[in-house]
Every structure is written in C-alpha cells, then in structure tokens.
Design a protein around this motif. Structure first.
Motif, PDB file in Angstrom:
ATOM      1  N   ARG A 203       0.800  -1.222   0.000  1.00 13.41           N
ATOM      2  CA  ARG A 203       0.000   0.000   0.000  1.00 13.41           C
ATOM      3  C   ARG A 203       0.837   1.279   0.000  1.00 13.41           C
ATOM      4  NH1 ARG A 203      -5.312  -1.070   0.773  1.00 13.41           N
ATOM      5  NH2 ARG A 203      -5.638   1.178   0.949  1.00 13.41           N
ATOM      6  N   HIS A 279      -5.446  -6.275  -2.636  1.00 12.53           N
ATOM      7  CA  HIS A 279      -5.152  -4.881  -2.981  1.00 12.53           C
ATOM      8  C   HIS A 279      -4.158  -4.780  -4.127  1.00 12.53           C
ATOM      9  CE1 HIS A 279      -4.333  -0.611  -2.521  1.00 12.53           C
ATOM     10  NE2 HIS A 279      -3.051  -0.896  -2.488  1.00 12.53           N
ATOM     11  N   ARG A 282      -5.293  -5.292  -7.724  1.00  7.27           N
ATOM     12  CA  ARG A 282      -6.230  -4.302  -8.253  1.00  7.27           C
ATOM     13  C   ARG A 282      -5.627  -2.897  -8.382  1.00  7.27           C
ATOM     14  NH1 ARG A 282     -12.012  -5.640  -5.257  1.00  7.27           N
ATOM     15  NH2 ARG A 282     -12.090  -7.859  -5.774  1.00  7.27           N
ATOM     16  N   LYS A 283      -4.490  -2.668  -7.780  1.00  4.96           N
ATOM     17  CA  LYS A 283      -3.950  -1.304  -7.753  1.00  4.96           C
ATOM     18  C   LYS A 283      -3.265  -0.960  -9.070  1.00  4.96           C
ATOM     19  CE  LYS A 283      -0.242  -0.226  -5.480  1.00  4.96           C
ATOM     20  NZ  LYS A 283       0.806  -0.057  -4.465  1.00  4.96           N
ATOM     21  N   ASP A 284      -3.183   0.343  -9.332  1.00  3.64           N
ATOM     22  CA  ASP A 284      -2.430   0.818 -10.481  1.00  3.64           C
ATOM     23  C   ASP A 284      -0.964   0.943 -10.110  1.00  3.64           C
ATOM     24  OD1 ASP A 284      -4.691   1.058 -12.081  1.00  3.64           O
ATOM     25  OD2 ASP A 284      -5.123   3.077 -11.378  1.00  3.64           O
TER      26      ASP A 284
END
Length: 287
Positions: A203, A279, A282-284
């Motif tokens: 993150r 996470h 799916r994150k860029d």
C-alpha cells in the motif's frame, strides 16, 4: 453475423509459474545490505550477553524467586533459551517486519516494480515469490540466534542439561527438541507482524513506512495486552500469547497456550495476507 474472438499472444515457452524464481529473489535479498546487517546484529547478541555476564557477574536469584534469566549461565542450552527470552518481545519483531515490509515497497521506491510486471511477471506470482522469501529469511533469522547462542553458551558455560527455574532439568536431547518447538512457535507468533508488514508494503512506496508501521502496530498490541482492564478481550491479541512458549521448557509441557496463540496468529496472518494480494492485484502500478 460475425463472431469476434480475442486471442492472447504469448511468447513460445513462456510459463507464468517460472517467472521470478524463488532462488533469484532469494539471491537478490541476500545480497542487500540490510539483510547482512540484520543477520550480523542477531549473531552478535550472544557475544554481547556473554560479555555482560563476564563484566557484571553471574545472575543471582531475586530472593525466593528464580527466573529463566537467573539460570542463563547454567549451560549452553540455558543461555540459548535466555537469548530467545530477551529477544522475543521486540528484537525478533524487527527482522520479520524488515524482510516482509521492505520487499514490495522497496521495488516501488526504486521504480522497478512496473518493470518486473512488464517482464511479464504475474502480480500474484511476484507477491508469492516475495512473501515466501521474506518469510524464509525471517525464519532463518530466528534459527540463527539460538544456534549461535547455543554455540557461544556451550563454549562459555559448558554443555549440559537445561536447568528449569522452577526446579528440575531437561536432558540435552530433550532440551534441543524443546528449543526447536520454541523457535517454531516464535515464528508462527510473528506471522501477524509479517502479515501487517506485507500488507502495508503493498500500500505504500516507502519501505520505512511499511516496516515502521508493522513494528508500531505490534508495539500497540503489546501495550493493549498490558491493560488488564480489558480482561478476556486480551485473549484475542496475538501479543497475549507471545511468551506461551515458556510452557514448552517445563518437565511436563503444557500445550494449550501455544495452541491458542497459534490459532490467533494464523487467523490474523491469513486475513492480512489475503488483503495484501487483493489490494495489489487491483492497484495501479505507477512506480
């Protein structure tokens, strides 16, 4: 009426499961300075304790109360157990948070993460490789400390049975087996820290944030466990069971505390690992 068929072109011989092999990731992490420094610190700790006992004298019992620390110089096995005792609460948290929290965030910080994915390395494969190596290095750190401590303690205080503070002793063979159980339990109990660090690492692009966040939250858990007003709610805190391994170094070991601690730690860890994978897939990726 025409039918549109989408095809995904892949290079001949490409296998997603063969990208970023574990040995490659392991070598990359072993060559990093922070890995060598962390292992060095753990290897030096037993020598520091031997020097402390040499300067300050052998530990004495506090009145009628004898603790594990008071038997540190009884044998090499006792010295190894004491090293685990003084390290379990905080020191062993650091390598786990470092190896699992720095692994993904450092790639993002170096702006190399998107190049790994463009290799192409599937996101799940990348995370899996980094998680396995991070946990492997964490386990190696936990094994290194008692092994060095046992060697140093045996050289300084001799080879002998593990003297139990409450009375009695464990034969050297039995003591070695119990210490293996202790190390295994310590590793399992630190899976929560590993999960926190790994989740935070997916993150943020700041490795220090992931590592520091995991250590900080672990400390918060220790503080909450000290609040006796919470009563039975403390049983849901991983920190509440971090010293349950002491029941394994008794003439008649008690396993209930370690079983409960394992269940709590594994549950939290699985949730955190699942959140990290969810996470990250799916994150860029922009770094």
């Amino acid at each position: 009426m025409s039918t549109l068929t989408e095809r995904t072109e892949v290079a001949s011989g490409y296998r997603a499961g063969r990208t970023l092999p574990l040995r490659v990731e392991l070598l990359r992490q072993l060559k990093r300075r922070r890995t060598l420094v962390m292992f060095g610190i753990l290897a030096v700790l037993p020598f520091v304790l031997v020097a402390a006992f040499a300067i300050g004298g052998e530990p004495d019992g506090r009145g009628d109360r004898i603790t594990l620390m008071d038997t540190a110089t009884a044998s090499g096995a006792n010295f190894a157990a004491v090293n685990l005792f003084v390290s379990a609460g905080f020191l062993l948290v650091i390598p786990v948070a470092l190896f699992c929290g720095d692994t993904v965030a450092s790639e993002a910080g170096w702006s190399s993460l998107r190049y790994l994915l463009a290799a192409p390395v599937p996101r799940a494969r990348l995370l899996w490789s980094k998680l396995v190596v991070g946990l492997g290095l964490s386990l190696a750190a936990m094994v290194l400390l008692p092994v060095v401590a046992l060697a140093v303690g045996t050289a300084a205080y001799g080879w002998g049975p593990l003297q139990i503070p409450t009375g009695g002793s464990l034969a050297t063979g039995t003591a070695a087996q119990r210490l293996l159980v202790v190390v295994a339990y310590l590793f399992v109990s630190q899976l929560v820290t590993a999960g926190l660090a790994f989740w935070l690492s997916t993150r943020t692009d700041a490795p220090l944030g992931a590592v520091g966040g995991a250590v900080g939250l672990t400390i918060v858990g220790n503080v909450l466990d000290a609040v006796t007003a919470l009563g039975d709610w403390r049983h849901f805190l991983p920190a509440h069971w971090q010293f349950a391994w002491a029941d394994a170094v008794q003439p008649h070991p008690e396993w209930s505390g370690m079983i409960q601690g394992t269940a709590v730690s594994v549950t939290y860890a699985l949730i955190l690992f699942a959140l990290a994978f969810r996470h990250f897939t799916r994150k860029d990726i922009v770094s």
